[in-house]
Design a protein around this motif. Structure first.
Motif, PDB file in Angstrom:
ATOM      1  N   GLU A  50      -5.564  -3.374   1.420  1.00 56.29           N
ATOM      2  CA  GLU A  50      -5.972  -2.743   2.671  1.00 56.29           C
ATOM      3  C   GLU A  50      -6.051  -3.770   3.794  1.00 56.29           C
ATOM      4  O   GLU A  50      -6.646  -4.830   3.636  1.00 56.29           O
ATOM      5  N   HIS A  82      -3.713  -0.024   7.249  1.00 55.98           N
ATOM      6  CA  HIS A  82      -2.579   0.191   6.354  1.00 55.98           C
ATOM      7  C   HIS A  82      -3.022  -0.111   4.929  1.00 55.98           C
ATOM      8  O   HIS A  82      -3.733  -1.083   4.689  1.00 55.98           O
ATOM      9  N   PRO A 106       4.197   1.262   2.622  1.00 58.44           N
ATOM     10  CA  PRO A 106       2.747   1.423   2.497  1.00 58.44           C
ATOM     11  C   PRO A 106       2.392   2.729   1.799  1.00 58.44           C
ATOM     12  O   PRO A 106       3.055   3.746   2.001  1.00 58.44           O
ATOM     13  N   LYS A 109       0.187   4.462   5.682  1.00 54.76           N
ATOM     14  CA  LYS A 109       0.364   3.590   6.846  1.00 54.76           C
ATOM     15  C   LYS A 109      -0.668   3.838   7.936  1.00 54.76           C
ATOM     16  O   LYS A 109      -0.775   3.058   8.871  1.00 54.76           O
ATOM     17  N   ASP A 110      -1.423   4.906   7.859  1.00 53.72           N
ATOM     18  CA  ASP A 110      -2.510   5.171   8.802  1.00 53.72           C
ATOM     19  C   ASP A 110      -3.722   5.630   8.003  1.00 53.72           C
ATOM     20  O   ASP A 110      -4.146   6.768   8.090  1.00 53.72           O
TER      21      ASP A 110
END
Length: 134
Positions: A50, A82, A106, A109-110
């Motif tokens: 993270e 991410h 990822p 990614k958010d």
């Protein structure tokens, strides 16, 4: 994503000067820039897979982004998270994929940012330091 309430939005500056000054503060030009917009990114926190970033977006007012004297205007800064898979790919396409792209996509990614007040405050403190460079 956490939008930050700062005085940075709308400030104008010379791209080359900001790239240099922001670089001294641990920022780099984000990879998704084009000749009209870009981002300065820095890591606020990393643990395991993270990573929490602060992103300073800007738009080009005159010139082209890869030139020192390009004029830019800052947009609303924000904090994002991410989450990446830090394990190994174990499927049959791993060897082919690794030879083409060494980085994994990822997992999120958010990612959801927990303890939002903490990261908003941390981001706003970083922006206050950056404002002294402008």
């Amino acid at each position: 994503m956490l939008k930050l309430q700062t005085e940075l939005e709308g400030k104008q500056a010379c791209f080359g000067m900001m790239k240099s000054e922001f670089g001294k503060q641990g920022f780099c030009l984000g990879g998704n820039w084009d000749y009209h917009t870009g981002y300065f990114d820095s890591i606020l926190h990393r643990e395991g897979g993270e990573t929490i970033y602060i992103r300073i977006p800007f738009k080009v007012l005159s010139g082209e982004l890869d030139h020192f004297d390009t004029s830019i205007e800052f947009q609303v800064p924000y904090v994002i998270k991410h989450i990446v898979n830090i394990g190994l790919d174990r499927d049959e396409s791993s060897l082919v994929s690794a030879s083409v792209n060494q980085f994994q996509t990822p997992l999120d990614k958010d990612g959801t940012i927990h303890n939002k007040n903490k990261w908003e405050e941390a981001g706003e403190q970083v922006v206050q330091k950056l404002l002294k460079c402008i």
